[in-house]
Design an enzyme around this catalytic site. Structure first.
Site, PDB file in Angstrom:
ATOM      1  CG  HIS A   1      -0.670   0.477   2.525  1.00 16.96           C
ATOM      2  ND1 HIS A   1      -0.410  -0.534   3.275  1.00 16.96           N
ATOM      3  CD2 HIS A   1       0.179   1.445   3.424  1.00 16.96           C
ATOM      4  CE1 HIS A   1       0.010   0.108   4.389  1.00 16.96           C
ATOM      5  NE2 HIS A   1       0.369   1.122   4.729  1.00 16.96           N
TER       6      HIS A   1
ATOM      7  CG  ASP B   1       0.700  -3.875   3.096  1.00 16.73           C
ATOM      8  OD1 ASP B   1       0.941  -3.903   2.174  1.00 16.73           O
ATOM      9  OD2 ASP B   1      -0.721  -3.248   3.146  1.00 16.73           O
TER      10      ASP B   1
ATOM     11  CB  SER C   1       2.790   1.993   6.274  1.00 13.04           C
ATOM     12  OG  SER C   1       1.664   1.818   6.837  1.00 13.04           O
TER      13      SER C   1
HETATM   14  N1  ARG Z   1      -4.399   1.124   7.317  1.00 17.62           N
HETATM   15  C1  ARG Z   1      -3.225   1.026   6.703  1.00 17.62           C
HETATM   16  C2  ARG Z   1      -2.579   1.840   7.247  1.00 17.62           C
HETATM   17  O1  ARG Z   1      -3.307   2.884   7.011  1.00 17.62           O
HETATM   18  C3  ARG Z   1      -3.238   1.436   5.187  1.00 17.62           C
HETATM   19  C4  ARG Z   1      -3.996   0.206   4.563  1.00 17.62           C
HETATM   20  C5  ARG Z   1      -4.086   0.081   3.459  1.00 17.62           C
HETATM   21  N2  ARG Z   1      -5.562  -1.040   2.884  1.00 17.62           N
HETATM   22  C6  ARG Z   1      -6.573  -1.235   1.700  1.00 17.62           C
HETATM   23  N3  ARG Z   1      -7.075  -1.949   1.591  1.00 17.62           N
HETATM   24  N4  ARG Z   1      -7.124   0.359   1.924  1.00 17.62           N
HETATM   25  O2  ARG Z   1      -1.240   2.174   7.032  1.00 17.62           O
END
Ligand code: ARG
Length: 708
Positions: free
Chosen positions: A84, A213, A643
């Protein structure tokens, strides 16, 4: 009774602050965390994690793009981060014919690595506390001059580096930070979105999770191994440090630590500020629901639109879901109530001593008065920026006029070139723009705005026939707007810029008129927002200083601000609610269990199923149960920006990548929850299984450095 309550509250605060909470500042590890790190199980000294005299772990960590973390995993500048995090870059490289985002991609030779214009990675060289130096200066002007001098001398000492200053603890502490930025970064590989984003928005922010991911990039440098813009002769960067990889896997209670770039937390904010934040986010959630539904419908109907809107949709939906979880967690965990109890205990301590009253006594009131005074205009501005401002045509106008005005401000005589260049800068915008969808968004967002904004925030006459915003026919206005604007396509915009009357055309463009009307309404709100800034900053600074004084002698860490931090803790399961227990890892079995061919978020690629059926796992199966472990949990303290961060074992070897937080503790940016808060990580063995077996990229595996 009251007294007993506050004492208990204070004790609770103290307990909460222990455990594995903390986004620690690297230069302070030696002083604050040395013993605790060892007791937690870390085998490295603070100096092996962060040093400015010799290579240390921090040299293998980068800030990836503006808002993520990545780590170097080979001698040749190979970077791994989250899928992501690479998402928008991979999307930008993709076309319906070469759809790297949906189909995945692995460069099997170096010449197949694809440049990513606009993507950079940043290495931290050093950070130095300059608070004491500045305190010696007599006034603000002298401080400014000193800062300038410090920056200049650091710049001289660190050629090819960028030097900035950054504030911590609500402006009580200032650091000088030296970064080295590399702009030639190339895409190396990623799994298909069905693996890299498996579970989509449904599983986002949640456990149990089965997302692969990750994505891979490579930093390139000049032949001298220094930062350079993209050039064919550039070579893979030879880093000072790369991470070793451990294939041993994790067990419950294993030590784990994360180095990365957490973005923003609000752990020094008051209950008054938090209440306002919740209100603001509710506005955002409601408007985004309207816009996202339209995007999703169009994306499901057309794979081309799906690709074009992939990144826009994901980033909107990510915040949208986060705020909803935060709202629920605030209620469930009584975050505001606990913050109020902490503030009461703090005030009791303040009131014991006149000197404290003098220094901190007014802070909380000052903040809450300021928040009260901006509450309404702040919500009005949020509605304005989330509704009419999100019409994509208005986004184009905003980018265009910012580009033009930034030049005109310096050179008011500048000619047509400025306008033409600004139009070119919208290339990326038009690449991912679907006008019929935007028309629908415009009708929905303007209608929403009319239904929810205060009448004083209604737009003045937008055009002949559309004088009264309260009663105008919005679909008819939107047709007029889109039919008449040249900003709906690059071709129309370029054509408009050809004639002599280009300035009039731009000025009178209906989209420009709407854009200016929106800006005019924002400007109405600014005076009250602006007036609150100084008291808010002063109150916040005094409150943070007071909290530090109150907890004097205890290790502390400032709010996240996109600077590098260390968090350490352990691999742990959790119980999300009564009678439910969540194991700390997931497996490929779970990927297959979740499969749903009727749901685009839960498609499993055929090849992955074959590998699973054949149990063709190579050296990546877990030694104990023979399965592929996909994701695992730790109690590390992270937030957005982390992330892609490396999850490291006690020896500093890579065991996974952090990629999410969990639903039950979505209030974590405000308060750490020892029992509930978990960091969701993808197991490095799953990553490498996907690289080798799904992607067939044994060239990448050959480049890695495995721990014995
Ligand atoms: N929740 C994750 C974060 O803020 C991002 C995930 C991205 N994936 C998604 N399905 N939008 O780091």
């Amino acid at each position: 009774m009251k007294k007993v309550f506050t004492v208990i509250a204070a004790a609770l605060v103290a307990i909460t602050a222990a455990a594995d909470e903390g986004m620690w500042l690297l230069p302070l590890l030696q002083k604050m965390n040395k013993k605790d790190l060892r007791e937690a199980g870390c085998k490295l000294s603070p100096d092996e994690i962060y040093s400015i005299n010799h290579s240390s772990l921090k040299d293998a960590i980068v800030q990836f793009g503006g808002g993520c973390t990545g780590e170097i995993i080979s001698e040749e500048g190979l970077i791994v981060t989250n899928h992501h995090c690479g998402y928008s870059n991979i999307q930008a490289l993709s076309t319906p014919e070469h759809n790297y985002l949906m189909d995945g991609y692995f460069a099997l030779t170096r010449d197949k690595e694809i440049p990513c214009p606009g993507l950079s990675v940043t290495f931290l060289r050093e950070m130095t506390d300059i608070t004491a130096i500045l305190a010696k200066e007599a006034d603000d002007a002298a401080k400014e001059a000193k800062i300038k001098e410090l920056i200049e001398s650091a710049q001289k000492a660190n050629p090819n580096c960028e030097v900035i200053t950054e504030d911590f603890y609500n402006d009580n502490v200032k650091y000088l930070i030296v970064y080295k930025v590399f702009n030639d970064v190339r895409f190396v590989g990623a799994p298909p979105a069905s693996v890299g984003k498996y579970g989509g928005e449904t599983d986002n922010w949640m456990w149990p999770r089965h997302t692969g991911d990750f994505s891979m990039f490579r930093v390139y440098a000049s032949p001298e191994n220094e930062p350079a813009e993209y050039a064919e002769e550039n070579i893979p960067y030879r880093p000072q440090r790369h991470l070793k990889i451990s294939l041993k896997g994790v067990k419950e209670n294993d030590y784990s630590m994360i180095l990365g770039y957490p973005g923003r937390t609000q752990r020094f904010q008051t209950a008054a500020q938090l209440e306002q934040m919740v209100k603001e986010n509710r506005v955002r959630i409601d408007v985004r629901t309207v816009r996202q539904d339209l995007m999703w419908e169009a994306m499901c109907a057309d794979p081309k639109v799906q690709l074009m809107y992939a990144s826009k949709y994901a980033s909107s939906a990510n915040g949208w879901k986060k705020w909803q979880g935060e709202e629920l967690a605030f209620k469930k965990l009584d975050i505001i109530g606990r913050e109020k109890a902490k503030e009461a205990a703090f005030m009791e301590w303040v009131n014991q001593d006149p000197a404290r009253v003098e220094a901190y006594g007014g802070a909380l009131d000052k903040i809450s008065d300021a928040v009260k005074s901006v509450s309404e205009p702040d919500l009005a501005l949020t509605l304005l920026t989330e509704a009419p401002f999100r019409i994509e045509l208005i986004t184009a106008l905003s980018r265009y006029s910012n580009a033009v005005n930034s030049v005109l401000r310096k050179d008011p005589e500048a000619g047509k070139d400025v306008f033409v260049d600004a139009a070119k800068s919208l290339d990326g915008f038009y690449r991912d723009y679907v006008e019929p969808l935007d028309r629908k968004e415009a009708v929905a967002l303007l209608s929403y705005y009319r239904d929810h904004a205060d009448k004083t925030q209604y737009f003045d006459s937008l055009a002949v026939g559309f004088e009264d915003f309260a009663s105008m026919d919005i679909p008819a206005y939107v047709d007029y707007l889109f039919d008449g604007s040249v900003f709906t396509s690059q071709e129309k915009l370029s054509a408009a810029l050809e004639g002599e009357d280009y300035k009039e055309k731009i000025t009178n463009d209906p989209a420009n008129i709407l854009y200016n009307a929106i800006i005019a309404k924002a400007l109405l709100l600014y005076p009250s927002l602006y007036a609150a800034q100084t008291p808010l900053a002063e109150g916040s600074k005094a409150f943070a200083a007071g909290l530090l004084d109150w907890e004097n002698g205890k290790a502390s860490y400032p709010d996240a601000n996109f600077t590098m931090r260390l968090t350490y803790g352990h691999v742990l399961p959790y119980s999300p609610k009564d009678a439910v227990y969540y194991q700390y890892f997931t497996t490929l079995e779970g990927v297959m269990e979740k499969e749903d061919p009727t749901n685009p978020e839960f498609i499993v690629p055929a090849k992955l199923k074959e590998l699973f059926e054949a149990r063709d796992y190579g050296r990546y199966a877990d030694k104990k149960d023979g399965k592929i472990h996909t994701c695992f949990l730790t109690n590390n303290d992270i937030t957005g920006g982390n992330s892609g961060s490396p999850v490291l074992n006690a020896k500093g070897e890579l065991i996974g990548l952090a990629f999410d937080g969990n639903w039950e503790s979505m209030s974590s940016d405000v308060m750490f929850e020892p029992d509930l808060q978990r960091c969701i990580c993808v197991d490095i063995r799953y990553v490498l299984f996907l690289v080798e077996k799904l992607g067939g990229a044994s060239n990448i595996i050959a480049e890695l450095d495995f721990a014995k």
